[in-house]
Scaffold this motif. Structure first.
Motif, mmCIF file in Angstrom:
data_model
loop_
_atom_site.group_PDB
_atom_site.id
_atom_site.type_symbol
_atom_site.label_atom_id
_atom_site.label_comp_id
_atom_site.label_asym_id
_atom_site.label_seq_id
_atom_site.Cartn_x
_atom_site.Cartn_y
_atom_site.Cartn_z
ATOM 1 N N ILE A 144 0.787 -1.277 0.022
ATOM 2 C CA ILE A 144 0.026 -0.028 -0.106
ATOM 3 C C ILE A 144 0.868 1.285 -0.183
ATOM 4 N N CYS A 145 1.931 1.343 0.899
ATOM 5 C CA CYS A 145 2.690 2.588 1.008
ATOM 6 C C CYS A 145 3.310 2.744 -0.239
ATOM 7 N N GLY A 146 3.846 1.667 -1.096
ATOM 8 C CA GLY A 146 4.384 1.549 -2.367
ATOM 9 C C GLY A 146 3.788 2.349 -3.450
ATOM 10 N N VAL A 147 2.460 1.810 -3.250
ATOM 11 C CA VAL A 147 1.544 2.307 -4.316
ATOM 12 C C VAL A 147 1.304 3.872 -4.257
ATOM 13 N N VAL A 148 1.047 4.434 -2.885
ATOM 14 C CA VAL A 148 0.662 5.541 -2.579
ATOM 15 C C VAL A 148 1.713 6.509 -2.828
ATOM 16 N N HIS A 149 3.042 6.094 -2.699
ATOM 17 C CA HIS A 149 4.231 7.127 -2.740
ATOM 18 C C HIS A 149 4.944 6.877 -4.013
ATOM 19 N N GLN A 150 4.314 5.937 -4.868
ATOM 20 C CA GLN A 150 5.072 5.659 -6.169
ATOM 21 C C GLN A 150 5.142 7.193 -7.070
ATOM 22 N N GLY A 151 6.377 7.371 -7.243
ATOM 23 C CA GLY A 151 6.724 8.536 -8.016
ATOM 24 C C GLY A 151 6.894 9.729 -7.128
ATOM 25 N N THR A 152 6.750 9.595 -5.994
ATOM 26 C CA THR A 152 6.877 10.819 -5.001
ATOM 27 C C THR A 152 8.376 11.319 -5.078
ATOM 28 N N GLY A 153 8.747 12.512 -5.010
ATOM 29 C CA GLY A 153 9.935 13.169 -5.107
ATOM 30 C C GLY A 153 10.202 14.342 -6.105
ATOM 31 N N LYS A 154 9.229 14.046 -7.522
ATOM 32 C CA LYS A 154 9.431 15.232 -8.467
ATOM 33 C C LYS A 154 8.010 15.924 -8.333
ATOM 34 N N LYS A 155 8.140 17.138 -8.309
ATOM 35 C CA LYS A 155 6.779 17.850 -8.243
ATOM 36 C C LYS A 155 5.829 17.389 -9.265
ATOM 37 N N TYR A 156 4.294 17.237 -8.969
ATOM 38 C CA TYR A 156 3.480 16.657 -9.685
ATOM 39 C C TYR A 156 3.771 15.486 -10.697
ATOM 40 N N GLN A 157 4.937 14.774 -10.396
ATOM 41 C CA GLN A 157 4.998 13.582 -11.109
ATOM 42 C C GLN A 157 4.789 12.122 -10.513
ATOM 43 N N CYS A 158 3.999 12.574 -9.385
ATOM 44 C CA CYS A 158 3.649 11.233 -8.347
ATOM 45 C C CYS A 158 2.236 10.731 -8.866
ATOM 46 N N GLN A 159 1.758 9.545 -8.344
ATOM 47 C CA GLN A 159 0.706 9.007 -8.779
ATOM 48 C C GLN A 159 -0.616 9.682 -7.959
ATOM 49 N N PHE A 160 -0.228 10.052 -6.724
ATOM 50 C CA PHE A 160 -1.230 10.616 -5.875
ATOM 51 C C PHE A 160 -0.866 12.157 -5.667
ATOM 52 N N THR A 161 -1.526 13.035 -6.085
ATOM 53 C CA THR A 161 -1.011 14.477 -6.202
ATOM 54 C C THR A 161 -0.603 15.070 -4.739
ATOM 55 N N TYR A 162 -1.355 14.619 -3.656
ATOM 56 C CA TYR A 162 -0.901 15.329 -2.361
ATOM 57 C C TYR A 162 0.643 15.021 -1.688
ATOM 58 N N THR A 163 0.963 13.842 -2.386
ATOM 59 C CA THR A 163 2.475 13.488 -2.250
ATOM 60 C C THR A 163 3.602 14.340 -2.767
ATOM 61 N N CYS A 164 3.358 14.901 -3.820
ATOM 62 C CA CYS A 164 4.350 15.672 -4.264
ATOM 63 C C CYS A 164 4.021 17.131 -4.993
ATOM 64 N N GLY A 166 4.107 19.815 -3.224
ATOM 65 C CA GLY A 166 4.753 20.782 -2.379
ATOM 66 C C GLY A 166 4.195 21.284 -1.053
ATOM 67 N N HIS A 167 2.964 20.694 -0.968
ATOM 68 C CA HIS A 167 2.489 21.339 0.437
ATOM 69 C C HIS A 167 2.395 20.216 1.653
ATOM 70 N N ALA A 168 2.645 20.722 2.556
ATOM 71 C CA ALA A 168 2.840 19.841 3.871
ATOM 72 C C ALA A 168 1.635 18.834 4.036
ATOM 73 N N GLU A 169 1.843 17.766 4.556
ATOM 74 C CA GLU A 169 0.828 16.943 4.635
ATOM 75 C C GLU A 169 0.500 16.734 6.101
ATOM 76 N N ALA A 170 -0.247 17.832 6.547
ATOM 77 C CA ALA A 170 -0.667 17.837 8.037
ATOM 78 C C ALA A 170 -2.426 17.341 7.937
#
Length: 232
Positions: A144-164, A166-170
């Motif tokens: 699950i964590c692998g799916v949710v964070h796939q592509g995280t690291g480059k802005k707007y290049q991830c699968q789930f936008t909230y992870t990339c 640029g906004h804090a996940e609070a």
């Protein structure tokens, strides 16, 4: 009448005491082939009973209590039961205890919070289905964590936008997180995926991604459109 469990405890303690006491040698009660067997057996039993009596006289009272306690039946613990029926409603979720879990549960709960907390309960379950369908598919990470964070690291290049984005996940809405946490718990525990027909993708009605023209549309729930990626 003395309960069977208590008799067993006395017998066990007696056997322990026999071997721990500095009493006469067991050779004294060894059966002799030159004696009458029945008479010799009586002598042997008498000697053992005498040793048992002496053992109880020297035994520590606390040790006896602990031994007896070990024979008491243990109370049965009732395992948490999954709901027999699943309802896509807030009242149903409110009837469930607060959920918790490991890192996988945390990842799914956060994804539902940031992606679908404004959706209906059914919409939240549908988004959870997509994530778990991806875990099952060989085209995506197998956690699950692998799916949710796939592509995280480059802005707007991830699968789930909230992870990339640029906004804090609070988490600013704890009540909403508690609700989606229950959805995540139910889905991880095996709730049926009956809303999206195996969907692996979704988008809101505000966008029209190119892949949506190539994938089969399987459902529309709230503001989300659901699609199933063609299998190779």
């Amino acid at each position: 009448m003395i309960p069977l469990a208590r008799l067993k405890a006395f017998a066990l303690l007696a056997s322990l005491c026999v071997f721990s006491l500095p009493s006469p040698s067991l050779a004294e009660v060894t059966l002799s082939h030159s004696n009458d067997p029945e008479q010799a057996l009586g002598f042997e039993l008498t000697a053992l009973l005498n040793q048992e009596r002496a053992g109880f006289e020297h035994a520590d009272a606390d040790a006896i209590e602990r031994l007896l306690a070990s024979f008491k039946p243990k109370p049965k613990t009732s395992a948490a039961k999954a709901p027999k029926t699943l309802e896509y409603s807030k009242s149903f979720l409110e009837s469930l205890p607060k959920a918790s879990g490991d890192a996988e549960w945390q990842c799914l709960s956060e994804a539902l919070y940031f992606e679908a907390r404004g959706e209906s309960v059914k919409g939240q379950f549908a988004v959870a289905e997509v994530i778990l369908n991806r875990v099952k598919s060989g085209a995506f990470p197998n956690t699950i964590c692998g799916v949710v964070h796939q592509g995280t690291g480059k802005k707007y290049q991830c699968q789930f936008t909230y992870t990339c984005d640029g906004h804090a996940e609070a988490i600013h809405e704890p009540a909403a997180f508690t609700q989606v946490g229950k959805v995540a718990r139910l889905m991880i525990d095996g709730a049926p995926r009956a809303l999206t027909q195996g969907a692996t993708h979704y988008h809101t009605r505000a966008v029209n991604p190119r892949w949506a023209r190539q994938f089969a549309k399987t459902a529309q729930i709230g503001v989300h459109m659901f699609y199933r990626m063609p299998q190779a």
